[in-house]
Write a protein that holds these residues in place. Structure first.
Motif, PDB file in Angstrom:
ATOM      1  N   ALA A   1       0.813  -1.222   0.000  1.00 27.81           N
ATOM      2  CA  ALA A   1       0.000   0.000   0.000  1.00 27.81           C
ATOM      3  C   ALA A   1       0.844   1.267   0.000  1.00 27.81           C
ATOM      4  CB  ALA A   1      -0.959   0.004   1.187  1.00 27.81           C
TER       5      ALA A   1
ATOM      6  N   HIS B   1       0.693   3.802  -3.000  1.00 26.08           N
ATOM      7  CA  HIS B   1       0.182   5.140  -2.687  1.00 26.08           C
ATOM      8  C   HIS B   1       1.053   6.202  -3.351  1.00 26.08           C
ATOM      9  CE1 HIS B   1      -0.114   8.823  -0.183  1.00 26.08           C
ATOM     10  NE2 HIS B   1      -1.411   8.578  -0.348  1.00 26.08           N
TER      11      HIS B   1
ATOM     12  N   VAL C   1       0.205   5.966  -7.300  1.00 27.30           N
ATOM     13  CA  VAL C   1      -1.112   6.347  -7.822  1.00 27.30           C
ATOM     14  C   VAL C   1      -1.517   7.771  -7.457  1.00 27.30           C
ATOM     15  CG1 VAL C   1      -1.922   3.955  -7.960  1.00 27.30           C
ATOM     16  CG2 VAL C   1      -2.441   5.326  -5.906  1.00 27.30           C
ATOM     17  N   THR C   2      -0.805   8.390  -6.524  1.00 31.05           N
ATOM     18  CA  THR C   2      -1.098   9.789  -6.187  1.00 31.05           C
ATOM     19  C   THR C   2      -0.128  10.756  -6.860  1.00 31.05           C
ATOM     20  OG1 THR C   2       0.231   9.672  -4.161  1.00 31.05           O
ATOM     21  CG2 THR C   2      -2.143   9.193  -3.960  1.00 31.05           C
TER      22      THR C   2
ATOM     23  N   MET D   1      -6.772   8.729  -8.470  1.00 34.67           N
ATOM     24  CA  MET D   1      -6.549   8.530  -7.032  1.00 34.67           C
ATOM     25  C   MET D   1      -5.657   9.628  -6.461  1.00 34.67           C
ATOM     26  SD  MET D   1      -6.225   4.382  -6.697  1.00 34.67           S
ATOM     27  CE  MET D   1      -6.607   4.386  -4.947  1.00 34.67           C
TER      28      MET D   1
ATOM     29  N   ALA E   1      -6.155  10.378  -2.801  1.00 33.10           N
ATOM     30  CA  ALA E   1      -6.332   9.229  -1.908  1.00 33.10           C
ATOM     31  C   ALA E   1      -5.272   9.213  -0.825  1.00 33.10           C
ATOM     32  CB  ALA E   1      -6.277   7.931  -2.708  1.00 33.10           C
TER      33      ALA E   1
ATOM     34  N   VAL F   1      -5.898   3.783  -0.473  1.00 31.91           N
ATOM     35  CA  VAL F   1      -5.180   2.960  -1.449  1.00 31.91           C
ATOM     36  C   VAL F   1      -5.183   1.498  -0.997  1.00 31.91           C
ATOM     37  CG1 VAL F   1      -2.917   2.507  -2.496  1.00 31.91           C
ATOM     38  CG2 VAL F   1      -3.782   4.861  -2.333  1.00 31.91           C
TER      39      VAL F   1
ATOM     40  N   GLU G   1      -8.640   0.095  -1.594  1.00 31.81           N
ATOM     41  CA  GLU G   1      -8.916  -0.164  -3.016  1.00 31.81           C
ATOM     42  C   GLU G   1      -8.260  -1.464  -3.482  1.00 31.81           C
ATOM     43  OE1 GLU G   1     -10.116   0.238  -7.073  1.00 31.81           O
ATOM     44  OE2 GLU G   1     -10.954   0.780  -5.124  1.00 31.81           O
TER      45      GLU G   1
END
Length: 190
Positions: free
Chosen positions: A27, A31, A34-35, A44, A47, A52, A55
């Motif tokens: 995660a 994280h 995706v951020t 995301m 997020a 994350v 998800e």
């Protein structure tokens, strides 16, 4: 750590492997990916770490969706999601046929890009998908604005079917058969 479920070696870039995502263990890494501004199409950006992890736990529990962490020479470097288009993502805009498989991929952000790396990633992802004998066509739905991925998709054999409206916005519904992929690689699809 989970062992890779698929491995390919690319002559000039080394080994690429994929293993299932560990929602809790991966995660923090995911994280950051995706951020990142580069991952805007993953939607995301805002997020937090818990979102994350949640998800990817949701994906892990879904029988029609899988997530894989991609390794380059043993180091986490990309993410791939595989889904059943008869049950996820494009059900409203695509009539899935037997042998269809959906895919998303994301390369990790880097300050030192390597020429040919992202093409090697998508080629590895396609190799993994077509290693399953039942998979005959890959379906993707990248955002219309994502010009970089459209060029990569074309390079491995994808054809745009049409523009569709999805909850995330306008996208190019695109497909690539096993034969199209092999032809794009210069191999005889017969």
């Amino acid at each position: 750590m989970t062992a890779p479920v698929f491995t390919r070696t690319h002559a000039s870039l080394g080994e690429f492997a994929l293993r299932p995502v560990d929602p809790a263990g991966d995660a923090e890494l995911l994280h950051g990916w995706v951020t990142h501004p580069k991952a805007v199409y993953w939607m995301m950006q805002d997020a937090d770490l818990a979102a994350v992890e949640k998800e990817f736990a949701r994906i892990d529990a879904d029988p029609y969706h899988d997530a894989f962490l991609g390794l380059h020479n043993g180091v986490p470097a990309f993410l791939m999601e595989r889904y059943d288009p008869a049950h996820r993502e494009v059900t409203e805009v695509h009539e899935a046929a037997p042998g269809d498989v959906g895919m998303h991929f994301l390369t990790a952000p880097t300050d030192t890009p390597v020429h040919g790396f992202t093409l090697a990633v998508i080629t590895t992802v396609m190799d993994m998908l077509f290693a399953e004998p039942g998979n005959q066509r890959v379906v993707v739905e990248p955002a219309v604005q994502n010009t970089a991925v459209h060029a990569l998709n074309k390079a491995v054999g994808f054809e745009i079917v049409r523009t569709v409206t999805l909850p995330k916005g306008e996208a190019y519904l695109s497909t690539c058969t096993r034969g199209q992929f092999l032809a794009a690689r210069g191999e005889n699809p017969c």
